[in-house]
Design a protein around this motif. Sequence first.
Motif, PDB file in Angstrom:
ATOM      1  N   LYS A 210       0.666  -1.188   0.147  1.00 27.31           N
ATOM      2  CA  LYS A 210      -0.045  -0.032  -0.037  1.00 27.31           C
ATOM      3  C   LYS A 210       0.853   1.154   0.126  1.00 27.31           C
ATOM      4  O   LYS A 210       0.216   2.307  -0.288  1.00 27.31           O
ATOM      5  CB  LYS A 210      -0.964  -0.044   1.306  1.00 27.31           C
ATOM      6  N   THR A 211       2.278   1.243   0.266  1.00 25.96           N
ATOM      7  CA  THR A 211       3.069   2.412   0.540  1.00 25.96           C
ATOM      8  C   THR A 211       3.910   2.478  -0.516  1.00 25.96           C
ATOM      9  O   THR A 211       4.775   3.450  -0.727  1.00 25.96           O
ATOM     10  CB  THR A 211       3.605   2.147   1.791  1.00 25.96           C
ATOM     11  N   LEU A 212       4.020   1.774  -1.753  1.00 27.27           N
ATOM     12  CA  LEU A 212       4.990   1.770  -2.799  1.00 27.27           C
ATOM     13  C   LEU A 212       4.543   2.705  -3.850  1.00 27.27           C
ATOM     14  O   LEU A 212       5.438   3.211  -4.610  1.00 27.27           O
ATOM     15  CB  LEU A 212       5.041   0.309  -3.333  1.00 27.27           C
ATOM     16  N   GLU A 213       3.506   2.984  -3.925  1.00 25.41           N
ATOM     17  CA  GLU A 213       3.089   3.985  -5.223  1.00 25.41           C
ATOM     18  C   GLU A 213       3.156   5.428  -4.726  1.00 25.41           C
ATOM     19  O   GLU A 213       3.166   5.534  -3.475  1.00 25.41           O
ATOM     20  CB  GLU A 213       1.745   3.737  -5.762  1.00 25.41           C
ATOM     21  N   PRO A 214       3.109   6.353  -5.469  1.00 25.49           N
ATOM     22  CA  PRO A 214       3.415   7.830  -5.335  1.00 25.49           C
ATOM     23  C   PRO A 214       2.155   8.138  -4.582  1.00 25.49           C
ATOM     24  O   PRO A 214       1.068   7.642  -4.705  1.00 25.49           O
ATOM     25  CB  PRO A 214       3.615   8.259  -6.570  1.00 25.49           C
ATOM     26  N   GLY A 215       2.140   9.086  -3.720  1.00 30.52           N
ATOM     27  CA  GLY A 215       1.234   9.574  -2.838  1.00 30.52           C
ATOM     28  C   GLY A 215       1.713  10.545  -1.705  1.00 30.52           C
ATOM     29  O   GLY A 215       2.650  10.087  -1.154  1.00 30.52           O
ATOM     30  N   SER A 216       0.621  11.350  -1.270  1.00 27.42           N
ATOM     31  CA  SER A 216       0.958  12.224  -0.116  1.00 27.42           C
ATOM     32  C   SER A 216       0.835  11.571   1.248  1.00 27.42           C
ATOM     33  O   SER A 216       1.384  11.731   2.248  1.00 27.42           O
ATOM     34  CB  SER A 216      -0.053  13.507  -0.144  1.00 27.42           C
ATOM     35  N   ASP A 217       0.013  10.537   1.359  1.00 26.77           N
ATOM     36  CA  ASP A 217       0.044   9.669   2.466  1.00 26.77           C
ATOM     37  C   ASP A 217      -0.315   8.024   2.097  1.00 26.77           C
ATOM     38  O   ASP A 217      -0.490   7.750   0.795  1.00 26.77           O
ATOM     39  CB  ASP A 217      -1.137  10.086   3.342  1.00 26.77           C
ATOM     40  N   LYS A 218      -0.559   7.237   2.897  1.00 27.73           N
ATOM     41  CA  LYS A 218      -0.761   5.954   2.881  1.00 27.73           C
ATOM     42  C   LYS A 218      -2.065   5.571   1.843  1.00 27.73           C
ATOM     43  O   LYS A 218      -2.228   4.851   1.165  1.00 27.73           O
ATOM     44  CB  LYS A 218      -0.773   4.969   4.036  1.00 27.73           C
ATOM     45  N   ARG A 219      -3.121   6.325   2.260  1.00 25.87           N
ATOM     46  CA  ARG A 219      -4.309   6.238   1.640  1.00 25.87           C
ATOM     47  C   ARG A 219      -4.273   6.383   0.160  1.00 25.87           C
ATOM     48  O   ARG A 219      -4.750   5.915  -0.586  1.00 25.87           O
ATOM     49  CB  ARG A 219      -5.371   7.275   2.501  1.00 25.87           C
ATOM     50  N   ALA A 220      -3.715   7.706  -0.266  1.00 21.66           N
ATOM     51  CA  ALA A 220      -3.536   8.049  -1.578  1.00 21.66           C
ATOM     52  C   ALA A 220      -2.701   7.148  -2.271  1.00 21.66           C
ATOM     53  O   ALA A 220      -2.693   6.777  -3.438  1.00 21.66           O
ATOM     54  CB  ALA A 220      -2.739   9.437  -1.552  1.00 21.66           C
ATOM     55  N   GLN A 221      -1.747   6.381  -1.328  1.00 24.31           N
ATOM     56  CA  GLN A 221      -0.883   5.374  -2.162  1.00 24.31           C
ATOM     57  C   GLN A 221      -1.459   3.975  -2.527  1.00 24.31           C
ATOM     58  O   GLN A 221      -1.475   3.573  -3.596  1.00 24.31           O
ATOM     59  CB  GLN A 221       0.302   5.109  -1.359  1.00 24.31           C
ATOM     60  N   ALA A 222      -2.409   3.699  -1.296  1.00 21.64           N
ATOM     61  CA  ALA A 222      -3.210   2.495  -1.929  1.00 21.64           C
ATOM     62  C   ALA A 222      -4.113   2.673  -2.941  1.00 21.64           C
ATOM     63  O   ALA A 222      -4.440   1.674  -3.800  1.00 21.64           O
ATOM     64  CB  ALA A 222      -3.856   2.323  -0.412  1.00 21.64           C
ATOM     65  N   ASP A 223      -4.704   4.029  -2.933  1.00 23.31           N
ATOM     66  CA  ASP A 223      -5.748   4.068  -4.051  1.00 23.31           C
ATOM     67  C   ASP A 223      -4.914   4.011  -5.570  1.00 23.31           C
ATOM     68  O   ASP A 223      -5.416   3.764  -6.365  1.00 23.31           O
ATOM     69  CB  ASP A 223      -6.056   5.489  -3.908  1.00 23.31           C
ATOM     70  N   ALA A 224      -3.754   4.761  -5.594  1.00 23.05           N
ATOM     71  CA  ALA A 224      -2.888   4.746  -6.565  1.00 23.05           C
ATOM     72  C   ALA A 224      -2.632   3.162  -7.298  1.00 23.05           C
ATOM     73  O   ALA A 224      -2.924   3.036  -8.383  1.00 23.05           O
ATOM     74  CB  ALA A 224      -1.798   5.519  -6.528  1.00 23.05           C
ATOM     75  N   LEU A 225      -2.293   2.391  -6.027  1.00 20.91           N
ATOM     76  CA  LEU A 225      -2.196   0.961  -6.393  1.00 20.91           C
ATOM     77  C   LEU A 225      -3.417   0.317  -7.116  1.00 20.91           C
ATOM     78  O   LEU A 225      -3.271  -0.489  -7.994  1.00 20.91           O
ATOM     79  CB  LEU A 225      -1.762   0.286  -5.190  1.00 20.91           C
TER      80      LEU A 225
END
Length: 303
Positions: A210-225
Motif C-alpha cells: 500500500k505504500t509503494l506507489e506515489p502519494g501524499s499519504d498511505k491512503r493516496a498510495q493505496a488508491d494509486a495501487l
Amino acid sequence: MNTDYFTDREYGTRPAISETINIRAWGALYPLVGLRIGNGAFGFRFAEQCPDGRGACGCDQQAFGQFLQAEVPWLEWPLRCDKLPETPVVLDLLEFCAKAVGEPISVSYHSYYDHHHLKWERAAGLASFVADVNLLLQRNGIAFKLDDDGRAQQILPQPVAQALGWKMFNTGDTELDRLLEYARSRFLAPKLEDRRDATEKLWDAFERMKTLEPGSDKRAQADALLDCAAAPGTKMRAALADEAKSLTSIGNSLRIRHSEVTQEMIDRSEQLDWLFVRMFGFLRLLLLSSGRSNNPTPTGGSE
C-alpha cells in the motif's frame, strides 16, 4: 518401477485430505525404517566400522538411535509398531532418516566376519527412500509428502497449489520480495503454526504494498495501487476497494497480524487455505497490474 495400482488407474488416486498419519500407515513406515537400518542404508551418516578397521560395513544402530533421540526428542526409541507417534513427530523421523540414507553398495567381502564392506550412493538411496515413503502416504490419503531433498511438505488443495505454483516476486522492493517469498514457501510447511506465520507475512506484504506507489499519504498510495488494477469510477475499481477494506478488516479482527485477546484464532487448516488463496490472488492482481511482476514463471508448485 511402476508404483501405481489398478485402483489408481481405474478410479483415480485417493484424495490426499487427511492431515493425520494413522496407525495403518505407521504400521508400514515402521518396518520401512527398520529394513533400512538392517541393510545398512543409514550407514551413509551412521557407519558401523569393521572390527579390523578395514572400512564401513553397515549402520551403527546405537549411534542412529542416540542421534535420533537427541534430534527428535519426542520420539520413543526403540520405535514401536503398536505405538503411533504424533504426526509432526513422524514427519521429523522421516526427515531424520532422509538425511541419513544412501544406497549401500558392496565394495568387498570380508570372509572372517562374513560381512561386506560398503560405500553409499546418496542420490539413489534418497530417491528410493522418498519414493517408498510417498507411496505409503499417498495410498492412505495422507496430505503430506517428502520432497526431492527429503523435507516434509503438506500436499495442498489444488486451488492453493495452483496459486503457490507461481513465483512472481521481482517487485523492485527487496523487503516486499522477502515477505512474499517467505509466505509462499512457509505455507507449504506441515505444521499449522508455520502456516499461520506464512499467512501473517502475506498480510504484512499487503500493508507494505500500500505504500509503494506515489502519494501524499498511505491512503493516496493505496488508491494509486488500486487505480493500476481498474479504471477509477468503474464497478471493478469499487469492488477492488471493497476487497481491500475487507482483507484489512480480516487481518485486524482475526489473529493474523495482531495477538490481542479480542482477536480470534484460526484453528482449521481449510480456513487458512481459503484466506491465504484469497489474499494471494488479490496481491497477484495488484503486482501484475502495477507492473511489479511482468513475467511470472512457474516453480512447479505442489501436487
